[in-house]
Design a protein around this motif. Structure first.
Motif, mmCIF file in Angstrom:
data_model
loop_
_atom_site.group_PDB
_atom_site.id
_atom_site.type_symbol
_atom_site.label_atom_id
_atom_site.label_comp_id
_atom_site.label_asym_id
_atom_site.label_seq_id
_atom_site.Cartn_x
_atom_site.Cartn_y
_atom_site.Cartn_z
ATOM 1 N N ASN A 50 112.760 90.912 134.776
ATOM 2 C CA ASN A 50 113.036 89.640 134.454
ATOM 3 C C ASN A 50 113.280 89.087 133.205
ATOM 4 N N ASN A 51 113.493 90.022 132.427
ATOM 5 C CA ASN A 51 113.795 89.806 130.831
ATOM 6 C C ASN A 51 112.470 89.523 130.192
ATOM 7 N N ASP A 52 111.265 90.187 130.762
ATOM 8 C CA ASP A 52 110.004 90.059 130.014
ATOM 9 C C ASP A 52 110.219 91.050 128.737
ATOM 10 N N PHE A 53 110.655 92.301 129.233
ATOM 11 C CA PHE A 53 110.621 93.282 128.417
ATOM 12 C C PHE A 53 112.036 93.786 128.120
ATOM 13 N N LYS A 54 112.257 94.053 126.693
ATOM 14 C CA LYS A 54 113.425 94.697 126.249
ATOM 15 C C LYS A 54 113.157 95.966 125.587
ATOM 16 N N VAL A 55 113.924 97.014 125.716
ATOM 17 C CA VAL A 55 113.494 98.298 125.017
ATOM 18 C C VAL A 55 114.287 98.414 123.665
ATOM 19 N N LEU A 56 113.597 98.510 122.717
ATOM 20 C CA LEU A 56 114.389 98.284 121.259
ATOM 21 C C LEU A 56 114.248 99.808 120.677
ATOM 22 N N GLY A 57 113.969 100.778 121.292
ATOM 23 C CA GLY A 57 113.856 102.109 120.943
ATOM 24 C C GLY A 57 112.980 103.056 121.774
ATOM 25 N N TYR A 58 113.049 104.434 121.656
ATOM 26 C CA TYR A 58 112.247 105.516 122.245
ATOM 27 C C TYR A 58 111.594 106.316 121.211
ATOM 28 N N TRP A 59 110.090 106.123 121.044
ATOM 29 C CA TRP A 59 109.336 106.868 120.311
ATOM 30 C C TRP A 59 108.689 108.006 121.243
ATOM 31 N N THR A 60 108.058 108.921 120.418
ATOM 32 C CA THR A 60 107.349 110.197 121.117
ATOM 33 C C THR A 60 105.868 110.074 120.733
ATOM 34 N N ALA A 61 104.905 110.413 121.584
ATOM 35 C CA ALA A 61 103.436 110.763 121.246
ATOM 36 C C ALA A 61 103.345 112.187 121.297
ATOM 37 N N GLY A 62 104.099 113.222 121.115
ATOM 38 C CA GLY A 62 104.242 114.633 120.833
ATOM 39 C C GLY A 62 104.132 115.167 122.217
ATOM 40 N N VAL A 63 103.778 116.731 122.124
ATOM 41 C CA VAL A 63 103.845 117.387 123.061
ATOM 42 C C VAL A 63 102.541 117.509 123.859
ATOM 43 N N ARG A 64 102.097 117.301 125.104
ATOM 44 C CA ARG A 64 100.888 117.113 125.537
ATOM 45 C C ARG A 64 100.474 118.276 126.117
ATOM 46 N N HIS A 65 99.000 118.855 125.715
ATOM 47 C CA HIS A 65 98.462 120.358 126.094
ATOM 48 C C HIS A 65 97.174 119.887 126.822
ATOM 49 N N TYR A 66 96.854 120.607 127.513
ATOM 50 C CA TYR A 66 95.406 120.938 127.988
ATOM 51 C C TYR A 66 94.252 121.198 126.902
ATOM 52 N N TYR A 67 93.201 120.352 126.916
ATOM 53 C CA TYR A 67 91.941 120.688 126.099
ATOM 54 C C TYR A 67 90.689 120.703 126.920
ATOM 55 N N GLY A 68 89.735 121.586 126.869
ATOM 56 C CA GLY A 68 88.531 121.160 127.685
ATOM 57 C C GLY A 68 87.460 122.283 127.463
ATOM 58 N N LYS A 69 86.695 122.606 128.344
ATOM 59 C CA LYS A 69 85.429 123.081 128.130
ATOM 60 C C LYS A 69 85.549 124.537 128.113
ATOM 61 N N LYS A 70 86.747 125.209 128.794
ATOM 62 C CA LYS A 70 87.049 126.596 128.771
ATOM 63 C C LYS A 70 88.585 126.677 128.656
ATOM 64 N N PRO A 71 88.936 127.782 127.912
ATOM 65 C CA PRO A 71 90.548 127.921 127.917
ATOM 66 C C PRO A 71 91.218 128.284 129.480
ATOM 67 N N LEU A 72 92.397 127.967 129.774
ATOM 68 C CA LEU A 72 93.059 128.302 130.707
ATOM 69 C C LEU A 72 93.814 129.958 130.743
ATOM 70 N N GLU A 73 93.484 130.558 131.401
ATOM 71 C CA GLU A 73 94.074 131.886 131.385
ATOM 72 C C GLU A 73 95.045 132.029 132.400
ATOM 73 N N SER A 74 94.937 131.105 133.417
ATOM 74 C CA SER A 74 96.068 131.085 134.449
ATOM 75 C C SER A 74 95.667 129.500 135.080
ATOM 76 N N ILE A 75 96.689 129.187 135.933
ATOM 77 C CA ILE A 75 96.463 127.675 136.736
ATOM 78 C C ILE A 75 95.266 127.699 137.437
ATOM 79 N N ASP A 76 94.681 128.855 137.966
ATOM 80 C CA ASP A 76 93.674 129.057 138.839
ATOM 81 C C ASP A 76 92.192 128.362 138.281
ATOM 82 N N ASP A 77 92.496 128.612 136.881
ATOM 83 C CA ASP A 77 91.313 128.098 136.092
ATOM 84 C C ASP A 77 91.084 126.607 136.242
ATOM 85 N N LEU A 78 92.078 125.673 136.524
ATOM 86 C CA LEU A 78 91.804 124.454 136.752
ATOM 87 C C LEU A 78 91.220 123.865 137.933
#
Length: 340
Positions: free
Chosen positions: A148-176
């Motif tokens: 209802n005109n509360d928000f107007k998009v003035l442009g699109y920014w990015t916050a980068g490419v997201r990756h997993y980070y944690g207490k152990k590396p992921l060798e396969s999806i099963d590690d999650l």
């Protein structure tokens, strides 16, 4: 980006409006002589792409208006949670803010979750083609109309490419399996991590360092410039990064349109030029910082590995299709896929 901003200027439903202390003068045409704009992001460190983008917005707006438009930039001081910034935008306590699709969908505009779907984009080139083109225009119109005109998009920014980070590396999806991960706890993003075997957990951004250090959560996910700046990679549960690249992120540069759609054409042109410059500055800063902070992480002793993303994408594809169907925007998802 120029195409998008020109459409913003042309179509009345996307015209920029900003709050703040406007003083009406007696200049030609009766246009306001001065305008103060409060611009805010949620990152507490000024050494990040968000801040670079808003500083460029400030520079161009003030320069092109010969100082008639004043921009005050806040780095986390108006709120470290995006929900706070959205509320301040609605109430007029802020005029330009940065938010993610997830927080926008919480306002009742479910379609904006489109840009939060996992593995929606395959490269930055693909992402830019989408957000700066027809799909970006259509989503901006949806946001404006449904808010209802509360928000107007003035442009699109990015916050980068997201990756997993944690207490152990992921060798396969099963590690999650069974791992707690700091991420959205509802919606498509949460559903994705659940299906991947993880347990989505809510932790405020400002509390995440301590949560990782004290084993409150096993892992998190974000882009290099953001979690490396916060030293998450130096915590007990943040040492290992696996480059899942599950999200080429989109951030929305928003203004409150309801208050000041009646700004003069000159003011609108100045603000749109500032927005265009800020988009270019923020993206360039982010692209440079991704490699910079990855190297810093390695130098600091973080362990980084790659992984076969096929199993992750296989989970995401049907979820994305179902989500688009539920949002009634299958056509937009199809257009995005066709641009790959």
């Amino acid at each position: 980006m120029k195409k998008f901003l020109l459409s913003v200027l042309t179509v009345s439903t996307i015209l920029v409006g900003c709050g703040g202390g406007q003083e009406t003068g007696t200049g030609q045409g009766g246009s306001a002589d001065s305008l103060k704009i409060i611009a805010a992001h949620n990152q507490t460190s000024p050494d990040n792409p968000y801040h670079d983008g808003l500083l460029k917005f400030e520079e161009v707006a003030e320069s092109n208006s010969d100082g008639a438009i004043e921009v005050e930039v806040h780095a986390g001081t108006l709120g470290t949670e995006e929900s706070e910034l959205v509320e301040k935008l609605k109430l007029g306590a802020a005029d330009v803010v940065l938010v993610s699709p997830g927080f926008m969908s919480a306002t009742g505009i479910k379609e904006v979750d489109l840009f939060a779907l996992p593995y929606l984009f395959e490269s930055y080139e693909h992402w830019e083609t989408v957000v700066d083109g027809e799909v970006g225009d259509e989503l901006a119109t949806i946001i404006n109309e449904k808010s209802n005109n509360d928000f107007k998009v003035l442009g699109y920014w990015t916050a980068g490419v997201r990756h997993y980070y944690g207490k152990k590396p992921l060798e396969s999806i099963d590690d999650l399996k069974g791992m707690t991960i700091r991420t959205q706890t509802s919606g498509v993003v949460a559903d994705y991590w659940k299906q991947a075997g993880a347990i989505p957990t809510s932790v405020a951004w400002g509390e995440l360092y301590q949560a990782l250090q004290q084993n409150v959560v096993d892992s998190a996910e974000n882009a290099y410039p953001y979690y490396i700046q916060q030293n998450h990679h130096k915590t007990k549960n943040g040492i290992y990064t696996t480059e899942t690249a599950h999200d080429y992120t989109t951030r929305l540069l928003l203004v409150n349109g309801k208050k000041f759609d009646s700004l003069s054409d000159e003011q609108k042109e100045v603000l749109l030029a500032a927005a265009e410059a800020s988009v270019e500055a923020e993206r360039q800063s982010l692209y440079e910082q991704e490699e910079e902070y990855k190297q810093q992480a390695i130098e600091d002793g973080a362990q980084i590995n790659e992984i076969d993303r096929t199993p992750f994408i296989d989970i995401a594809t049907p979820l994305n299709e179902k989500a688009a169907q539920n949002m009634g925007i299958e056509d937009l998802l199809q257009k995005i896929n066709e641009l790959k």
